[in-house]
Design a protein around this motif. Structure first.
Motif, PDB file in Angstrom:
ATOM      1  N   LYS A   1       0.967  -1.179  -0.047  1.00  0.00           N
ATOM      2  CA  LYS A   1       0.170   0.197  -0.112  1.00  0.00           C
ATOM      3  C   LYS A   1       0.808   1.266  -0.016  1.00  0.00           C
ATOM      4  N   GLY A   2       1.931   1.165   0.738  1.00  0.00           N
ATOM      5  CA  GLY A   2       2.824   2.559   0.953  1.00  0.00           C
ATOM      6  C   GLY A   2       3.546   2.537  -0.542  1.00  0.00           C
ATOM      7  N   ARG A   3       3.799   1.736  -1.196  1.00  0.00           N
ATOM      8  CA  ARG A   3       4.322   1.773  -2.561  1.00  0.00           C
ATOM      9  C   ARG A   3       3.487   2.458  -3.637  1.00  0.00           C
TER      10      ARG A   3
ATOM     11  N   GLN B   1      10.175  -1.810 -11.187  1.00  0.00           N
ATOM     12  CA  GLN B   1       8.719  -2.314 -11.154  1.00  0.00           C
ATOM     13  C   GLN B   1       7.688  -1.391 -11.252  1.00  0.00           C
ATOM     14  N   GLN B   2       7.613  -0.050 -10.690  1.00  0.00           N
ATOM     15  CA  GLN B   2       6.701   0.853 -10.754  1.00  0.00           C
ATOM     16  C   GLN B   2       6.832   1.839 -12.049  1.00  0.00           C
ATOM     17  N   LYS B   3       7.696   1.536 -12.787  1.00  0.00           N
ATOM     18  CA  LYS B   3       7.972   2.219 -13.904  1.00  0.00           C
ATOM     19  C   LYS B   3       8.173   4.006 -13.734  1.00  0.00           C
ATOM     20  N   ILE B   4       8.864   4.006 -12.609  1.00  0.00           N
ATOM     21  CA  ILE B   4       9.224   5.591 -12.200  1.00  0.00           C
ATOM     22  C   ILE B   4      10.774   5.543 -12.716  1.00  0.00           C
ATOM     23  N   VAL B   5      11.235   4.422 -12.880  1.00  0.00           N
ATOM     24  CA  VAL B   5      12.963   4.323 -13.323  1.00  0.00           C
ATOM     25  C   VAL B   5      12.870   3.269 -14.384  1.00  0.00           C
TER      26      VAL B   5
ATOM     27  N   ARG C   1      22.612   4.427   0.953  1.00  0.00           N
ATOM     28  CA  ARG C   1      22.956   3.161   0.562  1.00  0.00           C
ATOM     29  C   ARG C   1      21.900   2.195   1.098  1.00  0.00           C
ATOM     30  N   ASP C   2      20.921   2.880   1.711  1.00  0.00           N
ATOM     31  CA  ASP C   2      19.345   2.061   2.174  1.00  0.00           C
ATOM     32  C   ASP C   2      18.296   2.311   1.358  1.00  0.00           C
ATOM     33  N   ARG C   3      17.264   1.438   1.400  1.00  0.00           N
ATOM     34  CA  ARG C   3      16.189   1.588   0.645  1.00  0.00           C
ATOM     35  C   ARG C   3      15.379   2.875   0.829  1.00  0.00           C
ATOM     36  N   ASP C   4      14.954   3.265   2.079  1.00  0.00           N
ATOM     37  CA  ASP C   4      14.255   4.202   2.498  1.00  0.00           C
ATOM     38  C   ASP C   4      15.013   5.539   2.273  1.00  0.00           C
ATOM     39  N   GLY C   5      16.189   5.716   2.266  1.00  0.00           N
ATOM     40  CA  GLY C   5      16.961   6.790   1.993  1.00  0.00           C
ATOM     41  C   GLY C   5      17.155   7.049   0.544  1.00  0.00           C
ATOM     42  N   ALA C   6      17.338   6.018  -0.114  1.00  0.00           N
ATOM     43  CA  ALA C   6      17.346   6.182  -1.611  1.00  0.00           C
ATOM     44  C   ALA C   6      16.178   6.381  -2.352  1.00  0.00           C
ATOM     45  N   TRP C   7      14.870   6.095  -1.533  1.00  0.00           N
ATOM     46  CA  TRP C   7      13.454   6.354  -2.338  1.00  0.00           C
ATOM     47  C   TRP C   7      13.348   7.929  -1.970  1.00  0.00           C
TER      48      TRP C   7
ATOM     49  N   LYS D   1      16.771  -2.214  -3.268  1.00  0.00           N
ATOM     50  CA  LYS D   1      15.372  -2.509  -3.186  1.00  0.00           C
ATOM     51  C   LYS D   1      14.717  -1.467  -3.782  1.00  0.00           C
ATOM     52  N   ALA D   2      15.389  -0.265  -3.326  1.00  0.00           N
ATOM     53  CA  ALA D   2      14.582   0.913  -4.057  1.00  0.00           C
ATOM     54  C   ALA D   2      14.776   1.106  -5.610  1.00  0.00           C
ATOM     55  N   LEU D   3      15.720   0.668  -6.164  1.00  0.00           N
ATOM     56  CA  LEU D   3      16.186   0.479  -7.585  1.00  0.00           C
ATOM     57  C   LEU D   3      15.203  -0.449  -8.362  1.00  0.00           C
ATOM     58  N   GLU D   4      14.888  -1.710  -7.714  1.00  0.00           N
ATOM     59  CA  GLU D   4      14.118  -2.623  -8.014  1.00  0.00           C
ATOM     60  C   GLU D   4      12.509  -2.256  -7.999  1.00  0.00           C
ATOM     61  N   GLU D   5      12.335  -1.642  -7.055  1.00  0.00           N
ATOM     62  CA  GLU D   5      10.910  -1.129  -6.638  1.00  0.00           C
ATOM     63  C   GLU D   5      10.497   0.064  -7.714  1.00  0.00           C
TER      64      GLU D   5
END
Length: 320
Positions: A2-4, A175-179, A122-128, A168-172
C-alpha cells in the motif's frame, strides 16, 4: 505494498510535467536547433536505447551547472546543449543546484531526451527519498536511468545488497516504471564496481575512461570494462579530460584527442562531460561530431603523451 502505491501516486501528481517512459526508437531529433543526428550515436548496451556519443554532465569544478548562484549561465549552457543535439543529460541528487537547473529547461523536451540521475544513499528508504527529491527538482515523473552514486568500498556493497539496502529501491522504482534502467557508478576502486556488477543485472555503469587510467595500477579500463562488455552493460565514460588536467602543456593538444581516446575503447558507448561555458560546450560537441575511431597505435601514442602527468591527473581516484 500500500505504501508503494501511495508513493507512486504521490510522484505522479506532484511533478509539474508528466511524460511517459520512452523507448529506443522514439528518441527523435529536437526541434530547437541542430539535429542530434550530427552527433554520432551508439546503442547504450543492453538498454537498447540509442544515444549520442556525447552527453552533458551536471557537475564539475568550474561549471555553472551545479552552482545555485549561476542559474542564468547554467540555463544558457543547457539550452545550447539542446540546440546542438545533445540528448543525454546526467546529474545527481548531490550535485548542488544541478537538478534544479535541468528542471527549468528540460521538461518541454522530455520525450526526446535521456535523463539520468543518481543516489548516494545506501539504504532503501534513503534512496527512495532522494529519488522523490530528484524527480521534483527535475520536474519530471520518471528517470530513464537511476544510478547508485560513487560506490567506493566493499562494506557499501554489503549494505546496498542487504534486505533493506538501496538495491530494493532501484528494483521497486523499475517495477513501478518510475525508473526505466538501473546503473552503478564509481571512480575509486575497480573491484568494488566489478563486484556490484556481478551481484545485480545493472543496465549501465559510469566509470572513468580516459588517457591516464591505464597508467594506474588499478585501471578501470582493464579492471571493469571487459566485465561490463561481457555482460553488455551500457558503459558511459566520465573524467574524459580529467577536468582539463589532460589538456595541460606537454600532454594532449585538445578535447578531440581526449574524447577520441575514451570513445575508442572497446565497450564504451558514450561519454558525459560538463561544460564551463556555452563556448566550451560547442568545442566538446564539435569534437564529438568529428570523432573517428582511433587505431591501437594512435591510442598508444596518446597514452605515451600522458605518462608524465597520470598521477596528478587521476586525483579523482582518491574521491569516495
Amino acid at each position: 505494498m500500500k505504501g508503494r502505491k501511495t508513493r507512486r501516486n504521490f510522484l505522479l501528481t506532484s511533478v509539474a510535467v508528466a511524460s511517459s517512459i520512452i523507448g529506443a526508437d522514439t528518441l527523435t531529433n529536437n526541434t530547437s536547433g541542430t539535429a542530434s543526428a550530427t552527433i554520432p550515436e551508439r546503442v547504450l548496451g543492453r538498454t537498447g536505447v540509442k544515444v549520442p556519443i556525447l552527453g552533458l554532465g551536471g557537475a564539475g569544478t568550474n561549471t555553472p551547472l551545479d552552482k545555485p548562484d549561476k542559474e542564468r549561465e547554467a540555463v544558457a549552457i543547457i539550452e545550447r546543449a539542446i540546440a546542438l543535439g545533445i540528448r543525454y543529460f546526467d546529474t545527481a541528487s548531490s550535485y548542488g543546484a544541478s537538478e534544479l537547473h535541468f528542471g527549468k529547461v528540460l521538461p518541454p523536451h522530455r520525450s526526446q531526451i535521456f535523463l539520468a540521475s543518481k543516489t548516494a544513499k545506501r539504504d532503501r528508504d534513503g534512496a527512495w527519498r532522494e529519488l522523490e527529491s530528484s524527480l521534483n527538482r527535475l520536474n519530471t515523473d520518471h528517470l530513464d536511468l537511476w544510478q547508485l552514486h560513487h560506490v567506493s568500498f566493499p562494506e557499501e556493497i554489503d549494505t546496498i545488497f542487504s534486505a533493506s539496502g538501496a538495491i530494493k529501491a532501484l528494483e521497486e522504482a523499475m517495477q513501478q516504471k518510475i525508473v526505466r534502467f538501473a546503473g552503478i557508478t564509481g571512480h575509486h576502486d575497480t573491484q568494488v564496481i566489478a563486484e556490484g556488477i556481478r551481484r545485480f543485472p545493472f543496465h549501465t555503469t559510469l566509470i572513468p575512461i580516459n588517457a591516464v587510467e591505464n597508467h594506474h595500477t588499478d585501471s578501470f579500463i582493464k579492471g571493469v570494462l571487459p566485465l561490463a562488455k561481457q555482460q553488455n552493460l551500457g558503459v558511459i565514460a566520465m573524467k574524459v579530460p580529467a577536468y582539463g588536467k589532460l589538456l595541460q602543456a606537454g600532454a594532449l593538444d585538445n578535447i578531440q584527442q581526449a574524447l577520441g581516446y575514451s570513445l575508442s575503447q572497446s565497450g564504451v558507448h558514450c561519454c558525459i562531460i560538463p561544460a564551463d561555458s556555452a563556448q566550451q560546450l560547442e568545442e566538446n560537441v564539435q569534437a564529438a561530431v568529428s570523432y573517428q575511431l582511433l587505431t591501437n597505435q594512435q591510442l598508444a601514442a596518446i597514452e605515451q603523451r600522458t605518462a608524465n602527468i597520470w598521477q596528478e591527473s587521476t586525483f579523482y581516484r582518491a574521491w569516495s
